[in-house]
Write an enzyme that holds these catalytic residues in place. Structure first.
Site, mmCIF file in Angstrom:
data_model
loop_
_atom_site.group_PDB
_atom_site.id
_atom_site.type_symbol
_atom_site.label_atom_id
_atom_site.label_comp_id
_atom_site.label_asym_id
_atom_site.label_seq_id
_atom_site.Cartn_x
_atom_site.Cartn_y
_atom_site.Cartn_z
ATOM 1 N N ASP A 1 29.124 -51.454 25.537
ATOM 2 C CA ASP A 1 28.598 -50.197 26.062
ATOM 3 C C ASP A 1 27.205 -50.400 26.654
ATOM 4 O O ASP A 1 26.294 -50.881 25.976
ATOM 5 C CB ASP A 1 28.529 -49.145 24.952
ATOM 6 C CG ASP A 1 29.911 -48.689 24.527
ATOM 7 O OD1 ASP A 1 30.846 -48.820 25.331
ATOM 8 O OD2 ASP A 1 30.055 -48.214 23.385
ATOM 9 N N ASP B 1 21.598 -54.133 26.709
ATOM 10 C CA ASP B 1 21.045 -53.090 27.570
ATOM 11 C C ASP B 1 19.964 -52.263 26.901
ATOM 12 O O ASP B 1 19.307 -51.459 27.566
ATOM 13 C CB ASP B 1 22.161 -52.144 28.027
ATOM 14 C CG ASP B 1 22.691 -51.296 26.872
ATOM 15 O OD1 ASP B 1 23.183 -51.883 25.885
ATOM 16 O OD2 ASP B 1 22.613 -50.063 26.950
ATOM 17 N N ASP C 1 27.180 -57.541 25.092
ATOM 18 C CA ASP C 1 27.432 -56.242 24.485
ATOM 19 C C ASP C 1 28.446 -55.536 25.380
ATOM 20 O O ASP C 1 28.725 -55.988 26.495
ATOM 21 C CB ASP C 1 26.123 -55.453 24.406
ATOM 22 C CG ASP C 1 26.296 -54.077 23.810
ATOM 23 O OD1 ASP C 1 27.187 -53.897 22.961
ATOM 24 O OD2 ASP C 1 25.536 -53.178 24.200
#
Length: 318
Positions: free
Chosen positions: A70, A257, A68
């Site tokens: 961000d 995250d 990913d």
């Protein structure tokens, strides 16, 4: 002679002691997103830690490592929030519940960004819940779908440009361990991809500035929110990546995250490692195969073993 992969997930240096769980991947392709595992608890110090291994057939080996953007490549939540609030102030966006321009606080945004993927869906949800706002775009709150879409598009476009300015300022750096892990995987011949729910132009800018043009151009697959109809936690972006990479879900390892990203990855049948941020640390990551505050102690190695895949999965249990 088959190339086997070894993913070593070391305990973060901040841990003086922890409990570990040994994750045992299935020896067959999984029919759902649940990775079977058994656990044991044994207190260990950092100095006495050793990797734990399990072998499986090469048919279930890792072929692609997917990041990913961000929250994984950069810790970006506060940057996006700043850009949104700057956009709301620039266009004097006022909801009926407040006389002041809209401003998303950090605690609220932490919850919002971990529940709804993509900027436009965030704003659309918020305005549905709190009332469509007045602004310099529309003096009175828009009432039809076309006007509401124009409002959101205008805000998102301005916010994206503001976010780009922040990234280009030179003050933003990649999170620890990301570049080394990318380089180790690439050197091992593993396919490398980035899948982000954010606007493509902003992700391109982030990658060019944070991982460098050479790494960015060397990606085997790059997908952004513009490339799929449904955002995370829907698995569409990871299913699309697997199709373009010509791999099966179980042959991929995703680095995320947040629980939204974890759900998207496991929904695509892909095991997932979590590198959490301050805003996602308390989320439920039970479906992840490992969880760490950053990638500083994650190593990627390849060894030559005949029809063997050795995997090291160790994670702290809170």
């Amino acid at each position: 002679m088959a190339m086997a992969w070894t993913m070593i997930l070391s305990p973060p240096s901040s841990y003086s002691s922890f409990h570990t769980a040994l994750v045992l991947p299935s020896l067959r392709p999984l029919s759902n997103s649940t990775l079977p595992f058994r656990t044991f608890t044994k207190k260990k110090t950092l100095n006495s830690w050793r990797p734990l291994s399990v072998s499986a057939s090469a048919s279930s080996g890792l072929r692609a490592l997917i990041f990913d953007c961000d929250g994984v490549i950069l810790e970006s939540e506060h940057l996006h929030r700043q850009a949104y609030n700057d956009a709301f102030a620039h266009f004097n966006v006022r909801c009926t519940t407040s006389p002041e321009p809209l401003n998303w606080g950090s605690d609220f945004y932490d919850v919002l960004q971990n529940q709804i993927g993509g900027g436009k869906p965030k704003m659309r949800w918020y305005f549905k819940e709190h009332g469509w706002p007045s602004s310099t775009i529309f003096e009175t709150p828009p009432e039809d779908d076309e006007s509401r879409a124009k409002l959101i598009d205008t805000l998102q476009d301005w916010k994206t440009e503001r976010y780009k300015d922040i990234i280009k300022s030179g003050t933003v750096e990649p999170r620890p361990g990301v570049l080394r892990l990318m380089d180790e995987a690439k050197a091992a011949g593993t396919l490398l991809a980035v899948c982000s729910a954010a606007t493509k132009s902003s992700v391109v800018l982030c990658l060019e500035n944070l991982i460098g043009l050479e790494r960015f151009q060397g990606l085997d697959c790059f997908l952004a929110g513009d490339d799929v109809k449904l955002k995370k936690p829907d698995p569409s972006i990871y299913l699309t990546a697997a199709e373009r990479l010509d791999v099966q879900g179980i042959e991929c390892l995703v680095v995320e995250d947040s629980v939204i990203g974890l759900q998207a990855a496991t929904g695509a049948g892909m095991p997932c490692v979590i590198t959490y941020t301050s805003s996602t640390a308390d989320q439920d990551f039970n479906d992840a195969i490992a969880k760490y505050p950053d990638l500083s102690n994650v190593r990627y190695e390849v060894t030559n073993l005949t029809l063997m895949v050795t995997r090291y999965f160790v994670r702290p249990i809170n």
